[in-house]
Design a protein around this motif. Structure first.
Motif, PDB file in Angstrom:
ATOM      1  N   ASN A  86      48.001  47.075  35.925  1.00 35.78           N
ATOM      2  CA  ASN A  86      48.244  45.616  36.084  1.00 35.78           C
ATOM      3  C   ASN A  86      49.566  45.229  36.231  1.00 35.78           C
ATOM      4  N   GLU A  87      50.471  45.987  35.755  1.00 33.09           N
ATOM      5  CA  GLU A  87      51.838  45.821  35.796  1.00 33.09           C
ATOM      6  C   GLU A  87      52.415  45.226  37.214  1.00 33.09           C
ATOM      7  N   LYS A  88      51.702  46.119  38.310  1.00 32.86           N
ATOM      8  CA  LYS A  88      52.280  45.395  39.443  1.00 32.86           C
ATOM      9  C   LYS A  88      51.930  44.258  40.138  1.00 32.86           C
ATOM     10  N   PHE A  89      51.041  43.548  39.426  1.00 31.50           N
ATOM     11  CA  PHE A  89      50.740  42.254  39.712  1.00 31.50           C
ATOM     12  C   PHE A  89      51.555  41.107  39.098  1.00 31.50           C
ATOM     13  N   PRO A  90      51.587  39.912  39.910  1.00 25.88           N
ATOM     14  CA  PRO A  90      52.673  39.046  39.238  1.00 25.88           C
ATOM     15  C   PRO A  90      52.170  38.469  37.548  1.00 25.88           C
ATOM     16  N   LYS A  91      53.106  38.247  36.800  1.00 28.62           N
ATOM     17  CA  LYS A  91      52.749  37.879  35.380  1.00 28.62           C
ATOM     18  C   LYS A  91      52.444  36.604  35.572  1.00 28.62           C
ATOM     19  N   TYR A  92      51.566  36.276  34.491  1.00 30.97           N
ATOM     20  CA  TYR A  92      50.984  35.055  33.947  1.00 30.97           C
ATOM     21  C   TYR A  92      49.954  34.570  35.241  1.00 30.97           C
ATOM     22  N   GLY A  93      49.322  35.556  35.861  1.00 31.94           N
ATOM     23  CA  GLY A  93      48.509  34.816  36.734  1.00 31.94           C
ATOM     24  C   GLY A  93      47.154  35.688  36.175  1.00 31.94           C
ATOM     25  N   LEU A  94      46.224  36.059  37.335  1.00 29.11           N
ATOM     26  CA  LEU A  94      45.144  36.708  36.957  1.00 29.11           C
ATOM     27  C   LEU A  94      45.192  37.947  35.967  1.00 29.11           C
ATOM     28  N   ALA A  95      46.254  38.816  36.428  1.00 25.55           N
ATOM     29  CA  ALA A  95      46.351  40.061  35.479  1.00 25.55           C
ATOM     30  C   ALA A  95      46.619  39.806  34.319  1.00 25.55           C
ATOM     31  N   SER A  96      47.439  38.660  33.692  1.00 25.23           N
ATOM     32  CA  SER A  96      47.552  38.461  32.564  1.00 25.23           C
ATOM     33  C   SER A  96      46.345  37.964  31.809  1.00 25.23           C
ATOM     34  N   TYR A 106      29.743  44.470  46.851  1.00 24.87           N
ATOM     35  CA  TYR A 106      30.453  43.529  47.342  1.00 24.87           C
ATOM     36  C   TYR A 106      32.050  43.873  47.265  1.00 24.87           C
ATOM     37  N   ILE A 107      32.176  44.638  46.360  1.00 27.92           N
ATOM     38  CA  ILE A 107      33.786  45.124  46.364  1.00 27.92           C
ATOM     39  C   ILE A 107      34.023  45.947  47.361  1.00 27.92           C
ATOM     40  N   THR A 108      33.038  46.781  47.875  1.00 26.49           N
ATOM     41  CA  THR A 108      33.422  47.487  48.933  1.00 26.49           C
ATOM     42  C   THR A 108      33.617  46.539  50.383  1.00 26.49           C
ATOM     43  N   ILE A 109      32.727  45.553  50.287  1.00 28.10           N
ATOM     44  CA  ILE A 109      32.988  44.447  51.268  1.00 28.10           C
ATOM     45  C   ILE A 109      34.223  44.009  51.483  1.00 28.10           C
ATOM     46  N   ALA A 110      34.684  43.582  50.084  1.00 34.06           N
ATOM     47  CA  ALA A 110      36.166  42.791  50.181  1.00 34.06           C
ATOM     48  C   ALA A 110      37.033  43.993  50.469  1.00 34.06           C
ATOM     49  N   LYS A 111      36.933  45.127  50.253  1.00 36.99           N
ATOM     50  CA  LYS A 111      37.920  46.119  50.361  1.00 36.99           C
ATOM     51  C   LYS A 111      38.131  46.225  51.930  1.00 36.99           C
ATOM     52  N   LYS A 112      36.858  46.257  52.662  1.00 39.37           N
ATOM     53  CA  LYS A 112      36.799  46.464  54.105  1.00 39.37           C
ATOM     54  C   LYS A 112      37.595  45.288  54.743  1.00 39.37           C
ATOM     55  N   SER A 113      37.535  43.946  54.095  1.00 33.68           N
ATOM     56  CA  SER A 113      38.019  42.834  55.050  1.00 33.68           C
ATOM     57  C   SER A 113      39.735  42.939  55.012  1.00 33.68           C
ATOM     58  N   VAL A 114      40.158  41.919  55.428  1.00 39.57           N
ATOM     59  CA  VAL A 114      41.728  42.037  55.333  1.00 39.57           C
ATOM     60  C   VAL A 114      42.110  40.930  54.296  1.00 39.57           C
ATOM     61  N   PRO A 115      42.407  41.559  53.175  1.00 44.97           N
ATOM     62  CA  PRO A 115      42.634  40.665  52.196  1.00 44.97           C
ATOM     63  C   PRO A 115      43.887  39.941  52.199  1.00 44.97           C
ATOM     64  N   THR A 116      44.189  38.707  51.676  1.00 48.30           N
ATOM     65  CA  THR A 116      45.421  38.119  51.406  1.00 48.30           C
ATOM     66  C   THR A 116      46.219  38.553  50.122  1.00 48.30           C
ATOM     67  N   VAL A 117      47.466  38.158  49.993  1.00 46.44           N
ATOM     68  CA  VAL A 117      47.965  38.446  48.600  1.00 46.44           C
ATOM     69  C   VAL A 117      47.354  37.993  47.533  1.00 46.44           C
ATOM     70  N   MET A 118      46.591  37.024  47.560  1.00 44.34           N
ATOM     71  CA  MET A 118      46.066  36.413  46.518  1.00 44.34           C
ATOM     72  C   MET A 118      44.758  36.872  46.271  1.00 44.34           C
ATOM     73  N   GLU A 119      44.029  37.541  47.266  1.00 46.27           N
ATOM     74  CA  GLU A 119      42.894  38.309  47.026  1.00 46.27           C
ATOM     75  C   GLU A 119      42.968  39.727  46.708  1.00 46.27           C
ATOM     76  N   ILE A 120      44.129  40.316  46.838  1.00 49.31           N
ATOM     77  CA  ILE A 120      44.304  41.760  46.330  1.00 49.31           C
ATOM     78  C   ILE A 120      43.991  42.102  45.017  1.00 49.31           C
ATOM     79  N   PRO A 121      44.813  41.251  43.968  1.00 54.53           N
ATOM     80  CA  PRO A 121      44.580  41.575  42.681  1.00 54.53           C
ATOM     81  C   PRO A 121      43.269  41.175  42.270  1.00 54.53           C
ATOM     82  N   GLN A 122      42.693  40.055  42.805  1.00 50.70           N
ATOM     83  CA  GLN A 122      41.089  39.625  42.589  1.00 50.70           C
ATOM     84  C   GLN A 122      40.410  40.876  42.540  1.00 50.70           C
ATOM     85  N   THR A 123      40.296  41.663  43.604  1.00 51.35           N
ATOM     86  CA  THR A 123      39.407  42.883  44.284  1.00 51.35           C
ATOM     87  C   THR A 123      39.730  43.690  43.000  1.00 51.35           C
TER      88      THR A 123
END
Lengths: 808, 323
Positions: free
Chosen positions: A454-464, A410-427
């Motif tokens: 994970n430092e490249k992702f916004p703080k206090y969101g999913l990465a945190s 499923y991760i492979t499928i997610a990567k092949k799609s056109v992810p949004t800014v919100m979806e990139i850190p998720q994957t």
């Protein structure tokens, strides 16, 4: 290492005062659902505040009202949208006079003062005066405000009893109708219509409101205009009040889906309706309306149900609501099933206040099969939008049931799609965690690697959230197991600072009710570390160098509120609790200003009741500073040890007042709660985490830290008072001393604690009272000191003593 | 020995107290004050002393935001022979959030609105009752609020749930002049068994092991009936309207429960029932009701000798107080 943590046994017995928890690593306010330590949860946390779907995210703690109503969420600035609409009408393009115009518009009482007050926002004034149609509108607006608006004070009975009758408002309504017909501008016509609907609806003439709307609804040209949304919103409410539910919900749903400033109101209106959404579907003229109704009904539904997602998908596979509802279903699955170990999730039904077993509902309805099948169907359709989210959810589910190969597909499928800014850190983060878990190589090197990535992702969101999870539940326990307590501390401390929470409210103040979040760092500081351990931590903090690279990383990223002075405060409080006053005094120059500014009530005064509250009156009695108390305590202890009776007495009083029950407690503790009982299990209830669960027997065998023994049980205070009693000079002093002895004794008064299913551990009140009446000091008080004023004070304040006297 | 002596005296005192005459009162819980002729007549004939009239609810909205709702409207003049006491229900969540300044403001607002409601009918206020299901997190602020409200009115009372009565240490004792113990909704509503969840002796006993409560207590007794729907053996909700059950669609299982024979649309309650749905009608015979309520009255120590029936409704009065 077990991934999923043993079940958290919720005890209602909340508890406890906590000691000097001053090492509060700072964190910023974060957005997103609450994060629990115990599960790798909310991996799919999605919308940030500002997105209108933020309100509608599934949150098990807030099932029955919009998250937008949650505390900490700013109020929606609806005025802003009105000003934008006015600028369009007035053709104003600059922004510099917007706030002034907002003030004038909303605070003026009549059209004359309105125009006069516009002097400071000339752009607006010129545009309004240049157009007599617009100027006239304001005249009608303020007439409404002054004459026909119902009383708006919720606390005034007139609001509920004095609506204006139809005859009185009719001439004004006729005028408004005339203006609708004469005005050429559509937004102005709609504003007149809105005034008309407002005048009738808010004065409780619902059928008139409906008739007027139906008469002029041709003005609503189906554009997403603020004025049109206002009209549709108010008529939706009128239909519902007139018990024409389906029509009311139809208009409410339209406003909910279109309006940026009224969607929360629409949600409230819907919640007050009979929710006849099926009936409302009959009024829809297009698919957008149908989806709006389906979304309105589903967006707050706490019950697992993929059918509505499917319905919307069948209508429009590109619709943005699919992403929201899909994530909601994923979070339900996680909350009701995946995060349960041996206990089922019971959801309280808002009507009957009786729980439904959600875990059973998921299992019984074959929900998972439907959920996965729908996900696969949507992924197979080339027209589906938000494929990355759909695939991420399925990958996450596969990961949680340990089907790592499937998760990766499923991760492979997610990567092949056109992810949004919100979806990139998720994957990306999901992939990291899957790899980490599958490889079974969780160590400080691999975790440090994730933290850095994970430092490249916004703080206090999913990465945190994920960093927090890895530090708190995976790595810190490893350090504890390997006896590297310092490194464990830094892990816990950084994870506390990262514990992104939707409000951030209880990270900062460490309330006991929230102690199950992330306080093992505090536990280590208070119960495990002696002064020398704290000195080592302090050195590491100053040098920014720990025992390994991960500790270095943590130290570099932790910001204590008071910097290195936090360590001095911690040590000073420990010294105070150990009655090492000289050592505490020596630390004064290093103490943070905020702590030095702490004020308490006189610590050597005898108080006849133990009521502690922070009212302005009580605050005015707090005049003793930390430094003053330290000096006083030191002198009294020296004299007490020289057997000077008066000072033995005063020192005993001081120790009592510094205890949990005393009026100067705030010098030694940082947080305090009235609801303290079952205190001996402080560290068991408040510091639950992986390490605790894995070492439960060891913790069970532990006794309360000696540091806290006097604080809770007042043994030293009683000992000093006892020494003083016979040698005190005056009967008043002796009475007070006896009274203080009685108070100390009562802190160890035996109480039977039983367990029941409703309240967890509870004390037996009757048992406690009976034991309290056995206080050995009562007899002496009652037989020897009845003539003193102090005795009268005791008698007037102590219910136990009153009961004792009544039993004589 | 002394404790036993004390207990003996307390028990003796209590047993003497029990013989005092009781007064009967009612809660009026509807949002419009408009009693039926039957209700007015009952009040006249049975020397009803007080009517505790629910004036409004104060509901939590968002942080620092709460407002009154369901404000009572007078469709009839109050009966001059009756003493009316305002009751205000407050959502406990409010007390989990507010600070002392807001708490004072809340108390002022509540008194202001109550006074206006009573002034509109030229009724004096010398007493107020606050209804709040307070718990650990809300306790401190709630008690502070009660002290504040006491500054504006002579007598303040509070409702008391059975769990608050039983777990006195955890719940605390509210700083009021007296409490009204709500002896209803005792049992487990979701339990599809033959026992009555509104009022039953066994469940009541589980809450009251003879604990002394340090405030005078009057007793609020239920006189209402409700019907509960069970689907697939699981509790599915309280039915707002009781369907007619003595038709061919229903089979009586026992004293309380009825089973749906075949799926059908009930036009009276506008509800579709499925085959094997079970409806549990919770009421009891007058004898049962008398036995249980007498038992409760005798069990409560420190009584205030006032029974308040919840709530004033013609059908309920006929069912429980007259039959």
């Amino acid at each position: 290492m077990k991934l999923f943590i043993l079940t958290w046994i919720a005890r209602v017995s909340k508890i406890i005062c906590c000691g000097s928890l001053l090492m509060i690593a700072e964190q910023s306010k974060a957005c997103g659902p609450d994060f629990s330590n115990y599960y790798l949860t909310y991996l799919l946390e999605h919308y940030q505040y500002g997105n209108r779907f933020y309100d509608l995210q599934f949150d098990p703690e807030h099932r029955y009202y919009s998250k937008g109503e949650d505390f900490g969420t700013p109020t929606l600035d609806t005025k802003k949208y009105n000003i934008i609409a006015w600028k369009k009408i007035l053709k104003i393009e600059t922004n510099n006079q917007d706030s002034l115009f907002t003030d004038v518009l909303y605070t003026s009482n009549n059209s004359e003062t309105f125009i006069a007050n516009l002097n400071n926002c000339n752009n607006y004034k010129t545009a309004i005066i240049a157009n007599p149609e617009i100027e006239k509108y304001f005249s009608y607006l303020y007439t409404y405000k002054n004459k026909y608006a119902p009383n708006n004070d919720d606390w005034d009975y007139g609001k509920y009893t004095k609506s204006i009758n139809l005859e009185t408002i009719t001439p004004y309504c006729n005028d408004l109708e005339k203006q609708i017909n004469e005005t050429k501008s559509n937004p102005l016509q709609l504003r007149y219509l809105y005034l008309l609907l407002r005048t009738t609806h808010l004065n409780l003439h619902y059928s008139t409101t409906i008739n007027l709307f139906e008469k002029y609804k041709k003005l609503c040209t189906n554009q997403n205009m603020l004025e049109q949304n206002w009209c549709e919103g108010i008529v939706g409410g009128a239909y519902i009040k007139a018990n024409q539910q389906a029509q009311g919900i139809y208009y409410t749903a339209r406003v909910f889906s279109k309006s940026d400033d009224q969607y929360r109101e629409a949600l409230c209106t819907y919640n007050q309706s009979k929710k006849d959404w099926q009936g409302a579907l009959a009024y829809c003229k297009n698919t957008a309306d149908s989806i709006a109704i389906l979304l309105l009904q589903t967006a707050q539904n706490p019950i697992p149900d993929v059918s509505m997602v499917e319905n919307i998908y069948r209508i429009n596979p590109q619709h943005e609501a699919i992403q929201l509802l899909w994530l909601r279903e994923a979070n339900k699955l996680e909350t009701y099933l995946l995060n349960r170990q041996n206990n089922d999730y019971e959801l309280y039904n808002s009507n009957a206040d009786e729980p439904k077993n959600m875990t059973a509902i998921i299992k019984k309805n074959n929900y998972i099969k439907q959920f996965v099948a729908l996900g696969n169907t949507m992924l197979a359709n080339p027209n589906t939008a938000h494929k990355a989210t759909i695939a991420n959810v399925l990958a996450y589910y596969a990961f949680r049931i340990k089907q790592y190969a499937m998760a990766k597909q499923y991760i492979t499928i997610a990567k092949k799609s056109v992810p949004t800014v919100m979806e990139i850190p998720q994957t990306e983060i999901l992939e990291q965690v899957i790899t980490l878990q599958e490889s079974q190589k969780i160590n400080y090197v691999s975790v440090l690697n994730c933290l850095k990535k994970n430092e490249k992702f916004p703080k206090y969101g999913l990465a945190s959230h994920i960093n927090h999870y890895l530090l708190y539940n995976e790595l810190a326990p490893l350090f504890m197991k390997n006896k590297d307590t310092n490194s464990a501390y830094w892990c816990y401390a950084l994870s506390s600072a990262l514990d992104a929470d939707s409000t951030g409210a209880y990270i900062g103040d460490y309330s006991p009710e929230a102690f199950n979040t992330s306080t093992f760092d505090s536990y280590l500081l208070l119960h495990q570390f002696g002064i020398s351990d704290i000195n080592k931590l302090e050195k590491q903090f100053i040098a920014k160098k720990g025992n390994n690279e991960l500790a270095n990383y943590c130290i570099a990223n932790i910001q204590f509120k008071n910097g290195k002075k936090s360590f001095a405060e911690l040590k000073a409080k420990k010294y105070m609790m150990m009655q090492q006053w000289d050592e505490a005094i020596a630390l004064i120059p290093q103490l943070p200003a905020s702590y030095l500014a702490t004020k308490t009530m006189n610590p050597v005064n005898v108080y006849y009741n133990d009521i502690i509250n922070y009212t302005p009156k009580m605050d005015s009695l707090r005049t003793f500073s930390v430094a003053k108390i330290l000096t006083l305590a030191n002198t009294l202890k020296q004299n007490a040890d020289k057997k000077i009776a008066k000072d033995q007495y005063l020192y005993g009083v001081l120790l009592y007042n510094l205890s949990y029950y005393g009026k100067a407690h705030n010098v030694v503790d940082n947080h305090w709660s009235h609801s303290n009982y079952n205190i001996s299990s402080y560290y068991k209830t408040d510091s639950v985490n992986v390490y605790y669960y894995q070492n439960e027997k060891q913790f069970e065998a532990q006794k309360m830290s000696p540091l806290f023994y006097n604080y809770f049980y007042c043994t030293d205070a009683e000992a000093y008072l006892h020494k003083a009693l016979d040698n005190l000079q005056t009967p008043e002093e002796k009475t007070n001393c006896l009274w203080m002895l009685a108070k100390c004794w009562q802190k160890r008064c035996p109480v039977k604690i039983t367990r029941n299913k409703e309240y967890g551990y509870v004390e037996s009140y009757g048992d406690y009272v009976n034991n309290a009446l056995k206080n050995p000091y009562f007899k002496q008080l009652q037989t020897q000191y009845t003539a003193t004023q102090a005795y009268q004070n005791v008698k007037g304040n102590c219910d136990y003593f009153k009961l004792y006297l009544a039993g004589k | 020995m002394k404790i036993w002596a004390l207990l003996f005296i307390v028990l003796l005192a209590n047993s003497c107290e029990q013989n005092k005459a009781e007064s009967n009162s009612f809660y009026y819980w509807k949002t419009t004050y408009n009693p039926t002729k039957f209700e007015n007549d009952y009040v006249e004939k049975h020397n009803v002393k007080n009517i505790y009239i629910r004036c409004f609810d104060v509901m939590y909205e968002t942080e620092n935001s709460y407002k009154p709702s369901n404000v009572v409207l007078w469709n009839q003049k109050p009966n001059p022979k009756i003493n009316y006491i305002p009751v205000v229900f407050i959502d406990k969540k409010i007390f989990e959030q507010i600070d002392s300044v807001q708490n004072k403001e809340l108390s002022k607002n509540i008194m202001k609105l109550c006074k206006q409601i009573f002034d509109s009918q030229h009724l004096p206020i010398s007493e107020i009752q606050i209804d709040c299901d307070w718990a650990g997190l809300s306790k401190e602020n709630y008690f502070y609020f009660l002290k504040e409200i006491k500054k504006d009115v002579k007598i303040v009372s509070a409702t008391l749930r059975l769990h608050q009565y039983k777990y006195q240490t955890q719940s605390g004792i509210p700083p009021v002049d007296y409490c009204s113990l709500m002896c209803y909704n005792i049992g487990d509503v979701k339990s599809n068994n033959n026992s009555n969840s509104i009022l039953n002796k066994i469940d009541f006993d589980s809450y009251t092991k003879g604990d002394y409560y340090p405030k005078p207590i009057n007793i609020a007794l239920p006189i209402y009936t409700w019907s509960l729907l069970f689907r697939n053996n699981q509790f599915a909700g309280i039915l707002p309207q009781i369907p007619i059950l003595d038709t061919g669609n229903w089979r009586k299982i026992n004293g309380l429960q009825y089973e749906c024979k075949n799926s059908f649309l009930d036009t009276i309650s506008s509800r579709y029932f499925y085959s094997q749905d079970v409806i549990k009608v919770e009421n009891c015979s007058k004898e049962e009701w008398n036995t249980i309520t007498t038992y409760i009255k005798n069990k409560i120590k420190n009584p205030k000798h006032e029974i308040i029936y919840f709530d004033m409704d013609s059908a309920s009065i006929q069912n429980y107080l007259l039959r």
